[in-house]
Design an enzyme around this catalytic site. Sequence first.
Site, PDB file in Angstrom:
ATOM      1  N   GLU A 227      26.510  25.803   3.670  1.00  0.00           N
ATOM      2  CA  GLU A 227      26.521  24.345   3.521  1.00  0.00           C
ATOM      3  C   GLU A 227      27.869  23.914   3.087  1.00  0.00           C
ATOM      4  O   GLU A 227      28.105  24.003   1.747  1.00  0.00           O
ATOM      5  CB  GLU A 227      25.316  23.871   2.646  1.00  0.00           C
ATOM      6  CG  GLU A 227      25.048  22.194   2.943  1.00  0.00           C
ATOM      7  CD  GLU A 227      25.672  21.309   2.042  1.00  0.00           C
ATOM      8  OE1 GLU A 227      26.712  20.777   2.237  1.00  0.00           O
ATOM      9  OE2 GLU A 227      25.185  21.283   0.825  1.00  0.00           O
ATOM     10  N   CYS A 261      28.468  16.033  -0.861  1.00  0.00           N
ATOM     11  CA  CYS A 261      28.812  16.458   0.659  1.00  0.00           C
ATOM     12  C   CYS A 261      28.346  15.497   1.495  1.00  0.00           C
ATOM     13  O   CYS A 261      28.932  15.082   2.790  1.00  0.00           O
ATOM     14  CB  CYS A 261      28.108  18.001   0.947  1.00  0.00           C
ATOM     15  SG  CYS A 261      29.124  19.126  -0.155  1.00  0.00           S
TER      16      CYS A 261
END
Length: 452
Positions: A227, A261
């Site tokens: 990720e 993020c």
Amino acid sequence: MSQANRDPWTGEVRPFPRQTDAEVEARLAAAQAAFPAWSGRGINERAVLMHRVAKGLRDARRDLAMTLTAEMGKLRREALAEVEKSAAACDYYADNAARYLQDQAIGTEASRSYVRYAPIGCVLAIMPWNFPVWQVFRFLAPGLMAGNVALLKHATNVPSCADAIAEVLAAAGIPEGVFGVLHIDNEKAADVIADPRVKAVTLTGSERAGRSVASTAGQHLKKCVLELGGSDPFIVLDDADLDATVKVAVASRFGNAGQTCIAAKRFIVTPGIADRFVQAFADAASKLVVGDPNDDASSLAPMARADLRDELHRQVQDSVAKGARVLLGGQPGQGETHYPATILDAVKPGMPAWDEELFGPVASVLRVADEAEAVRVANDTRYGLGASVWTADAARGERVARQIDAGACFVNSLVKSDVRLPFGGTKASGFGRELAEHGMHEFTNIQTIYVA
């Protein structure tokens, strides 16, 4: 050898020892030894322990929040919410793991066939500093409930967070070796990935880190889930509810000091609402003030490190030099980690504010001609983690969302990680999924059993 972490607000430096090769070997050996007994326990027994972990997190939430704030500068209220979210994840997997891991029958006339989800062994997690508790439990709760054991290599500026998590697990009765912390550098982490006792690796971090970990894991035929970064589009269509959209825009861009993020980073606005949205967005963001993260009156945290603040400012300066217009902020604060809420307008291709991930409290405004161009611009990035669409017409929003190349697209809602929803990205944002049933299955042996 030691490393040092620095309180982003006070500047206090705390040395922290790195582990020796012998200490790392001991943790690898302990994980290897713990796996047979842990994987052999009934899932209901593991669930009891996971509920105890959830309770331990809640009991320790104030101390944990203090540690998060001291090590990476998170606002105290955000830190408390992160600990509670982690506890909720533990409860969720304790309650749902048996259903997610149950054998799945495959109907055939001449045989009894089914798929089972078997644990694989030791999973190494390389985790970031921006959510130092939640990111860990995002992999740990499903991983332990699946019967795996785990080793954590945390970011070097949050070592006490890693040790505090280990203490909570031990106090809850998680057996020795089932979870271990590695205080090591990146070079040593590559050696651990290569170790045959480690069966898989999961990383949350930068695109650069993802490429390195994926390369090492690939060389040793290890499964990995990555990720990585994101440059999430926040698409504002002409018919969006202005007040509701602005409220979420501020929360999504400036929460956690913009160091997320899945924060909205590129605000893509259509003509009918662009000027009103940008003005209202700037007005709301101007009320955010960088302050002591322990003070509930503070509304914007400092950034985690001085080098991160300096890199963000370089990206802002470069974008302005190429024609972006500063509507708000744009200059570092007095402290070495302080950066104000910043909004750049007139952002174009070729600017860092268009092409790169801005990991801090800076919003990029991208003006487009219509819905079709909004979709094109949203996809004009090498990233593909999250996205959101804002419109009064839910069907229209869903139609647009289905055209966005991202791991998740939310319509009229803040993009968030939710334990019930699979989480992950496409393109340079990584591959594989965390959370929900999908994340639990990532680190299992999906085994076919065929009985004639």
